[in-house]
Write an enzyme that holds these catalytic residues in place. Structure first.
Site, PDB file in Angstrom:
ATOM      1  N   SER A 104      -2.880 -12.565   3.528  1.00 25.94           N
ATOM      2  CA  SER A 104      -3.314 -12.407   2.130  1.00 25.94           C
ATOM      3  C   SER A 104      -2.234 -12.906   1.179  1.00 25.94           C
ATOM      4  O   SER A 104      -2.539 -13.356   0.068  1.00 25.94           O
ATOM      5  CB  SER A 104      -3.687 -10.950   1.834  1.00 25.94           C
ATOM      6  OG  SER A 104      -2.557 -10.109   1.901  1.00 25.94           O
ATOM      7  N   LYS A 164       0.788  -1.225   0.000  1.00 26.38           N
ATOM      8  CA  LYS A 164       0.000   0.000   0.000  1.00 26.38           C
ATOM      9  C   LYS A 164       0.822   1.279   0.000  1.00 26.38           C
ATOM     10  O   LYS A 164       0.278   2.353  -0.225  1.00 26.38           O
ATOM     11  CB  LYS A 164      -0.991  -0.006   1.164  1.00 26.38           C
ATOM     12  CG  LYS A 164      -1.971  -1.152   1.164  1.00 26.38           C
ATOM     13  CD  LYS A 164      -2.845  -1.310  -0.093  1.00 26.38           C
ATOM     14  CE  LYS A 164      -3.581  -0.102  -0.528  1.00 26.38           C
ATOM     15  NZ  LYS A 164      -4.793  -0.461  -1.344  1.00 26.38           N
TER      16      LYS A 164
HETATM   17  N1  PMP Z   1      -3.410  -7.687   1.323  1.00 20.65           N
HETATM   18  C1  PMP Z   1      -3.248  -6.811   2.318  1.00 20.65           C
HETATM   19  C2  PMP Z   1      -2.599  -7.287   3.586  1.00 20.65           C
HETATM   20  C3  PMP Z   1      -3.711  -5.500   2.180  1.00 20.65           C
HETATM   21  O1  PMP Z   1      -3.563  -4.632   3.193  1.00 20.65           O
HETATM   22  C4  PMP Z   1      -4.347  -5.120   0.976  1.00 20.65           C
HETATM   23  C5  PMP Z   1      -4.892  -3.728   0.844  1.00 20.65           C
HETATM   24  N2  PMP Z   1      -6.246  -3.612   1.243  1.00 20.65           N
HETATM   25  C6  PMP Z   1      -4.489  -6.065  -0.046  1.00 20.65           C
HETATM   26  C7  PMP Z   1      -3.999  -7.330   0.163  1.00 20.65           C
HETATM   27  C8  PMP Z   1      -5.223  -5.765  -1.337  1.00 20.65           C
HETATM   28  O2  PMP Z   1      -4.634  -4.771  -2.128  1.00 20.65           O
HETATM   29  P1  PMP Z   1      -5.552  -3.801  -2.999  1.00 20.65           P
HETATM   30  O3  PMP Z   1      -6.183  -2.835  -2.044  1.00 20.65           O
HETATM   31  O4  PMP Z   1      -4.603  -3.135  -3.936  1.00 20.65           O
HETATM   32  O5  PMP Z   1      -6.580  -4.625  -3.688  1.00 20.65           O
END
Ligand code: PMP
Length: 295
Positions: A257, A41
């Site tokens: 994630s 991010k």
């Molecule tokens: N994984 C984590 C740990 C995140 O903080 C985020 C951001 N929300 C994402 C995945 C997904 O990224 P994006 O917001 O670009 O879809």
């Protein structure tokens, strides 16, 4: 001698080879925790800040406000501290304590929303606060095209160069969807044959911090369900298993994630004959030390 600022070190993260269950495929993880704020991010926050400053929407009198599940908040807080701007973050009260402490360490103000309402509750609260437009600049990462542009401009060209144009599959989880929308669109421009694989939690009860189950959530304005070629639903349990496995077997300490993205990449590897699969690994395991991930 000119030494680049902290912010100039955002991006250009390494690609790390991962084990593949199919010897005729290769899987690489894009290690986004190498960013100075510790997550993918940083890229979005940098572009959102820069556009808000360039357009005059963010001034010294205003506070940058947004809803975040943590990583964007940390990134805003870091950049705000580096540039001398105030930051206020709405986070669900149950985001990991690490995220809250880090954001506070950078001097950001935290506003906690109802934990039962998850990231959507934080969005609703941020929208209410944002009505005070004198006080706040509402960054609105879910609807801010600078979020997409960040990945279009940086993440995708980096991957294209790092794989010398040999990438065949791109795997990313979707939260705001900025990573997939921006990097996915750009990769398709480089080579329309590249397959985009979007990772979501299997249902609304499967909580994978940072990811959204789009069918049951407030759908981000920047999200286009048609962009990805394929969607893979991952159960929280499978994301845990992969995060544990790569820590023990491959020496990579990643977040939940990232575990989900690796699980999806391995699934793809088993479905295809040959290919080069790139999975975005958004943050490291450190951000989850207090959570069930490591207990
Ligand atoms: N994984 C984590 C740990 C995140 O903080 C985020 C951001 N929300 C994402 C995945 C997904 O990224 P994006 O917001 O670009 O879809």
């Amino acid at each position: 001698m000119e030494i680049p600022s902290l912010i100039a070190h955002i991006g250009n993260t390494p690609l790390i080879p991962l084990q593949s269950p199919n010897a005729r495929t290769q899987i690489f993880g894009k290690a986004e925790w190498f960013n100075p704020g510790g997550s993918v991010k940083d890229r979005a926050a940098k572009f959102i800040f820069e556009r808000a400053l360039a357009s005059g929407q963010l001034t010294r009198e205003k506070i940058l406000l947004d809803a975040t599940s943590g990583n964007t908040g940390i990134a805003y807080a870091m950049i705000g501290a580096a540039l001398g701007y105030r930051v206020a973050l709405v986070m669900p009260a149950n985001v990991s304590v690490e995220r809250k402490k880090i954001a506070r360490a950078y001097g950001a103000e935290l506003i906690e929303s109802d934990p039962l309402e998850g990231s959507d509750g934080a969005i609703v609260r941020a929208r209410e606060l944002a009505r005070d437009a004198q006080k706040y600049f509402y960054a609105d990462q879910y609807n801010n095209s600078a979020n997409v542009h960040a990945h279009y401009t940086t993440t995708a060209p980096e991957i294209w160069e790092q794989t010398r144009g040999m990438i065949t599959h791109f795997v990313a989880g979707v939260g705001t969807s900025g990573t997939m929308m921006g990097a996915g669109a750009r990769l398709k421009e480089f080579n329309p044959a590249i397959q985009l694989i979007e990772v979501q939690p299997a249902d609304e009860l499967q909580v994978i911090e940072g990811l959204k189950h789009m069918e049951s959530a407030i759908v981000p304005g920047i999200y286009d369900a048609q962009l990805a070629d394929k969607q893979i639903a991952i159960e929280t349990e499978a994301a845990y298993r992969e995060a544990h496995r790569v820590a023990r077997e491959e020496g990579l300490f990643v977040g939940l994630s990232a575990g989900a993205a690796i699980a999806a990449a391995r699934q793809i590897a088993q479905e295809i004959e040959t290919g080069i699969i790139i999975a975005i690994l958004p943050d490291s395991g450190d951000r989850y030390l207090s959570t069930a991930l490591w207990t």
